[in-house]
Write a protein that holds these residues in place. Structure first.
Motif, PDB file in Angstrom:
ATOM      1  N   THR A  90       0.798  -1.439  -0.018  1.00 50.86           N
ATOM      2  CA  THR A  90      -0.044  -0.060  -0.048  1.00 50.86           C
ATOM      3  C   THR A  90       0.760   1.459  -0.117  1.00 50.86           C
ATOM      4  O   THR A  90       0.352   2.224  -0.316  1.00 50.86           O
ATOM      5  N   GLY A  91       1.963   1.008   0.328  1.00 49.46           N
ATOM      6  CA  GLY A  91       2.931   2.301   0.583  1.00 49.46           C
ATOM      7  C   GLY A  91       2.643   3.296   1.875  1.00 49.46           C
ATOM      8  O   GLY A  91       3.068   4.672   1.550  1.00 49.46           O
ATOM      9  N   ARG A  92       1.963   2.643   2.710  1.00 54.85           N
ATOM     10  CA  ARG A  92       1.691   3.401   3.714  1.00 54.85           C
ATOM     11  C   ARG A  92       2.165   2.708   4.934  1.00 54.85           C
ATOM     12  O   ARG A  92       2.187   1.314   5.164  1.00 54.85           O
ATOM     13  N   SER A  93       2.611   3.487   6.078  1.00 55.67           N
ATOM     14  CA  SER A  93       3.073   3.082   7.272  1.00 55.67           C
ATOM     15  C   SER A  93       1.894   2.638   8.085  1.00 55.67           C
ATOM     16  O   SER A  93       0.866   3.183   8.090  1.00 55.67           O
ATOM     17  N   THR A  94       2.381   2.027   9.153  1.00 51.61           N
ATOM     18  CA  THR A  94       1.182   1.512  10.296  1.00 51.61           C
ATOM     19  C   THR A  94       1.636   2.415  11.440  1.00 51.61           C
ATOM     20  O   THR A  94       2.558   2.418  12.096  1.00 51.61           O
ATOM     21  N   ASP A  95       0.158   3.186  12.053  1.00 51.63           N
ATOM     22  CA  ASP A  95       0.466   4.094  12.961  1.00 51.63           C
ATOM     23  C   ASP A  95      -0.263   3.306  14.127  1.00 51.63           C
ATOM     24  O   ASP A  95      -0.086   3.767  15.352  1.00 51.63           O
ATOM     25  N   ALA A  96      -1.308   2.540  13.958  1.00 52.13           N
ATOM     26  CA  ALA A  96      -1.741   1.742  15.105  1.00 52.13           C
ATOM     27  C   ALA A  96      -2.344   0.539  14.601  1.00 52.13           C
ATOM     28  O   ALA A  96      -2.498   0.335  13.383  1.00 52.13           O
ATOM     29  N   LEU A  97      -2.759  -0.451  15.358  1.00 54.48           N
ATOM     30  CA  LEU A  97      -3.345  -1.522  15.243  1.00 54.48           C
ATOM     31  C   LEU A  97      -4.852  -1.794  15.475  1.00 54.48           C
ATOM     32  O   LEU A  97      -5.248  -0.878  16.625  1.00 54.48           O
ATOM     33  N   VAL A  98      -5.937  -2.555  14.999  1.00 53.18           N
ATOM     34  CA  VAL A  98      -6.993  -2.547  15.395  1.00 53.18           C
ATOM     35  C   VAL A  98      -7.584  -4.101  15.302  1.00 53.18           C
ATOM     36  O   VAL A  98      -6.891  -4.812  14.136  1.00 53.18           O
ATOM     37  N   SER A  99      -8.145  -4.716  16.135  1.00 53.30           N
ATOM     38  CA  SER A  99      -8.536  -6.160  15.992  1.00 53.30           C
ATOM     39  C   SER A  99      -9.651  -6.166  15.091  1.00 53.30           C
ATOM     40  O   SER A  99     -10.600  -5.460  14.819  1.00 53.30           O
ATOM     41  N   ILE A 100      -9.421  -7.429  14.377  1.00 56.31           N
ATOM     42  CA  ILE A 100     -10.523  -7.896  13.288  1.00 56.31           C
ATOM     43  C   ILE A 100     -11.767  -8.496  14.127  1.00 56.31           C
ATOM     44  O   ILE A 100     -12.743  -8.566  13.492  1.00 56.31           O
ATOM     45  N   GLU A 101     -11.403  -8.969  15.294  1.00 58.71           N
ATOM     46  CA  GLU A 101     -12.673  -9.520  15.914  1.00 58.71           C
ATOM     47  C   GLU A 101     -12.313  -9.488  17.566  1.00 58.71           C
ATOM     48  O   GLU A 101     -11.607 -10.003  18.162  1.00 58.71           O
ATOM     49  N   VAL A 102     -13.467  -8.920  18.315  1.00 60.02           N
ATOM     50  CA  VAL A 102     -13.204  -8.820  19.538  1.00 60.02           C
ATOM     51  C   VAL A 102     -13.569 -10.324  20.312  1.00 60.02           C
ATOM     52  O   VAL A 102     -13.205 -10.333  21.448  1.00 60.02           O
ATOM     53  N   GLY A 103     -14.605 -10.817  19.742  1.00 63.77           N
ATOM     54  CA  GLY A 103     -14.918 -12.347  20.482  1.00 63.77           C
ATOM     55  C   GLY A 103     -13.791 -13.198  20.277  1.00 63.77           C
ATOM     56  O   GLY A 103     -13.385 -13.756  19.182  1.00 63.77           O
ATOM     57  N   GLY A 104     -13.184 -13.690  21.208  1.00 56.92           N
ATOM     58  CA  GLY A 104     -12.403 -14.732  21.351  1.00 56.92           C
ATOM     59  C   GLY A 104     -11.004 -14.185  21.463  1.00 56.92           C
ATOM     60  O   GLY A 104     -10.592 -13.253  21.964  1.00 56.92           O
ATOM     61  N   LEU A 105     -10.013 -14.951  21.032  1.00 56.54           N
ATOM     62  CA  LEU A 105      -8.589 -14.748  21.108  1.00 56.54           C
ATOM     63  C   LEU A 105      -8.192 -13.431  20.397  1.00 56.54           C
ATOM     64  O   LEU A 105      -7.277 -12.753  21.135  1.00 56.54           O
ATOM     65  N   ASN A 106      -9.027 -13.168  19.468  1.00 53.58           N
ATOM     66  CA  ASN A 106      -8.410 -11.742  18.769  1.00 53.58           C
ATOM     67  C   ASN A 106      -9.053 -10.596  19.434  1.00 53.58           C
ATOM     68  O   ASN A 106      -8.545  -9.417  19.018  1.00 53.58           O
ATOM     69  N   GLY A 107      -9.725 -10.711  20.643  1.00 49.30           N
ATOM     70  CA  GLY A 107      -9.732  -9.693  21.622  1.00 49.30           C
ATOM     71  C   GLY A 107      -8.694  -9.323  22.564  1.00 49.30           C
ATOM     72  O   GLY A 107      -8.587  -8.275  23.037  1.00 49.30           O
ATOM     73  N   VAL A 108      -7.655 -10.346  22.466  1.00 52.74           N
ATOM     74  CA  VAL A 108      -6.545 -10.298  23.399  1.00 52.74           C
ATOM     75  C   VAL A 108      -5.317  -9.990  22.651  1.00 52.74           C
ATOM     76  O   VAL A 108      -4.363  -9.335  22.896  1.00 52.74           O
ATOM     77  N   VAL A 109      -5.076 -10.953  21.480  1.00 56.80           N
ATOM     78  CA  VAL A 109      -3.806 -10.769  20.674  1.00 56.80           C
ATOM     79  C   VAL A 109      -3.053  -9.697  20.357  1.00 56.80           C
ATOM     80  O   VAL A 109      -2.097  -9.137  20.380  1.00 56.80           O
ATOM     81  N   PRO A 110      -4.106  -8.743  19.811  1.00 56.26           N
ATOM     82  CA  PRO A 110      -3.445  -7.371  19.333  1.00 56.26           C
ATOM     83  C   PRO A 110      -2.762  -6.427  20.580  1.00 56.26           C
ATOM     84  O   PRO A 110      -1.972  -5.684  20.315  1.00 56.26           O
ATOM     85  N   LEU A 111      -3.241  -6.800  21.690  1.00 55.60           N
ATOM     86  CA  LEU A 111      -2.608  -6.158  22.551  1.00 55.60           C
ATOM     87  C   LEU A 111      -1.122  -6.477  22.892  1.00 55.60           C
ATOM     88  O   LEU A 111      -0.333  -5.637  23.470  1.00 55.60           O
ATOM     89  N   VAL A 112      -1.012  -7.826  22.821  1.00 57.44           N
ATOM     90  CA  VAL A 112       0.273  -8.561  22.989  1.00 57.44           C
ATOM     91  C   VAL A 112       0.962  -7.848  21.713  1.00 57.44           C
ATOM     92  O   VAL A 112       2.339  -7.462  21.908  1.00 57.44           O
ATOM     93  N   VAL A 113       0.710  -8.048  20.375  1.00 61.43           N
ATOM     94  CA  VAL A 113       1.225  -7.542  19.276  1.00 61.43           C
ATOM     95  C   VAL A 113       1.693  -6.016  19.503  1.00 61.43           C
ATOM     96  O   VAL A 113       2.748  -5.731  19.186  1.00 61.43           O
ATOM     97  N   GLY A 114       0.524  -5.334  19.701  1.00 65.60           N
ATOM     98  CA  GLY A 114       1.022  -3.785  19.869  1.00 65.60           C
ATOM     99  C   GLY A 114       2.272  -3.610  20.800  1.00 65.60           C
ATOM    100  O   GLY A 114       2.955  -2.645  20.234  1.00 65.60           O
ATOM    101  N   GLY A 115       2.174  -4.098  21.774  1.00 66.12           N
ATOM    102  CA  GLY A 115       3.107  -3.920  22.781  1.00 66.12           C
ATOM    103  C   GLY A 115       4.530  -4.324  22.035  1.00 66.12           C
ATOM    104  O   GLY A 115       5.479  -3.618  22.440  1.00 66.12           O
ATOM    105  N   GLN A 116       4.842  -5.572  21.465  1.00 63.77           N
ATOM    106  CA  GLN A 116       5.852  -6.157  20.847  1.00 63.77           C
ATOM    107  C   GLN A 116       6.540  -5.236  19.719  1.00 63.77           C
ATOM    108  O   GLN A 116       7.517  -4.928  19.560  1.00 63.77           O
ATOM    109  N   LEU A 117       5.480  -4.296  18.939  1.00 61.95           N
ATOM    110  CA  LEU A 117       5.987  -3.573  17.747  1.00 61.95           C
ATOM    111  C   LEU A 117       5.954  -2.157  18.378  1.00 61.95           C
ATOM    112  O   LEU A 117       6.513  -1.136  17.389  1.00 61.95           O
TER     113      LEU A 117
END
Length: 349
Positions: A90-117
């Motif tokens: 896309t030629g665009r940088s990433t400034d923030a993340l958002v989950s594709i799905e709050v129900g289940g593990l995807n409600g938690v995983v982005p918090l881990v990834v956001g911290g790592q990145l």
């Protein structure tokens, strides 16, 4: 909103409830978050209205056989690879993340990834609950389409799908997963923060924490009252049936003998609980969240592990307003899953 170790049990319980019997392994996802917080790292949520309007927000999540997620843990490289690929295309940088799905593990995983990145995580998602298919995400329901899409699996393969309909994205993703490690990280093109309110569902992660906190401290009746929900039945599971479905997902039903009324409550399920009938009469349906709770522990019981003999409570919780809009309702209505019924929602009772 800063997330601390004390918030993790409520977050895990809340996203598990919103999974409506699906959404994958929240236990492993919560353990990853606890490990990160316990090591002194931080996790936080940024409200949609506090994100810079020109920020580019990348939706991420885990798709596929999420039960394998606990056996084949992510290295972290999958998320980096997916985000890097979508940035290159896309030629665009990433400034923030958002989950594709709050129900289940995807409600938690982005918090881990956001911290790592080192990226903020927006308090929103693209589903407001658990959904089984990519073409049922809010982006598709809002008419924006999903492409470009990147899939990165644990073995190192990265697939970029540049142009396709939302249905074709779903079909291609399932074919990719069948030939890879069973699960993959998904990243979608960056969304300008100024457009998130039109195609995402704001406030869902913080709401999951609030919901989970109530669920941890109250019984099903009190939880239903506090959330505007309804207890559909409480009793013993007397029958569970399963069968192959035409879409490739397993289908089935669980029947509960309600000890209060002696009626039979039958809950139809696919990846999630979808539809409920009491003595043959329809009483509740998707897109409202149907949750089955273990009577003893209050822990949500997922579709793939529910079994005969368990004492449960069956709850109906209100859907996000996004899905009750008549323009979007058909995407998650019963007929979207082959059930010939109009939606039966709490708001229209």
């Amino acid at each position: 909103m800063r997330i601390g170790l004390a918030d993790v049990p409520a977050l895990e319980r809340g996203v598990s409830l919103l999974g409506s019997g699906g959404g994958g392994d929240t236990v492993t996802a919560a353990a990853l978050l606890r490990a990160r917080l316990g090591a002194g790292h931080q996790a936080a949520l940024t409200p949609v209205d506090e994100v810079a309007v020109d920020a580019q927000v990348v939706p991420i999540g885990v798709i596929g056989a999420t039960a394998v997620f606990a056996e084949k843990l992510p290295s972290g490289a999958e998320f980096r690879a997916a985000i890097a690929a979508i940035e290159r295309w896309t030629g665009r940088s990433t400034d923030a993340l958002v989950s594709i799905e709050v129900g289940g593990l995807n409600g938690v995983v982005p918090l881990v990834v956001g911290g790592q990145l080192g990226l903020p995580v927006v308090d929103a998602d693209l589903s407001g609950r658990g959904v089984p298919r990519l073409d049922q995400l809010s982006l598709a329901a809002a008419g924006r389409g999903l492409t470009p899409v990147v899939l990165a699996e644990p073995g190192g393969q990265v697939l970029l799908l540049a142009e396709a309909t939302s249905t074709e994205v779903e079909r291609t993703a399932r074919a990719f997963l069948a030939g890879s490690g069973g699960w993959a990280v998904l990243a979608l093109a960056p969304i300008p923060a100024s457009e998130l309110a039109e195609c995402a569902i704001p406030g869902t992660v913080s709401s999951a924490i609030s919901l989970g906190g109530q669920a941890l401290s109250t019984d099903p009746e009190d939880l239903a009252e506090a959330t505007g929900g309804l207890v559909l039945g409480q009793g013993r599971v007397v029958e569970v049936s399963r069968r192959p479905g035409p879409t490739g997902f397993a289908q089935g039903s669980a029947t509960v003998l309600d000890h209060r009324t002696r009626s039979l409550l039958r809950v139809e399920m696919e990846n999630e609980y979808l539809f409920a009938m009491r003595d043959g009469e329809p009483v509740a349906s998707t897109p409202d969240v149907l949750a089955v709770l273990d009577h003893r522990t209050g822990v949500p019981v997922q579709c793939d592990v529910i079994r005969q003999g368990v004492e449960v409570a069956v709850l109906q919780l209100p859907a996000a307003a996004f899905w009750t809009d008549p323009r979007r309702l058909p995407v998650l209505a019963p007929r979207a899953f082959g059930i010939d019924s109009d939606p039966i929602l709490l708001e229209v009772r």
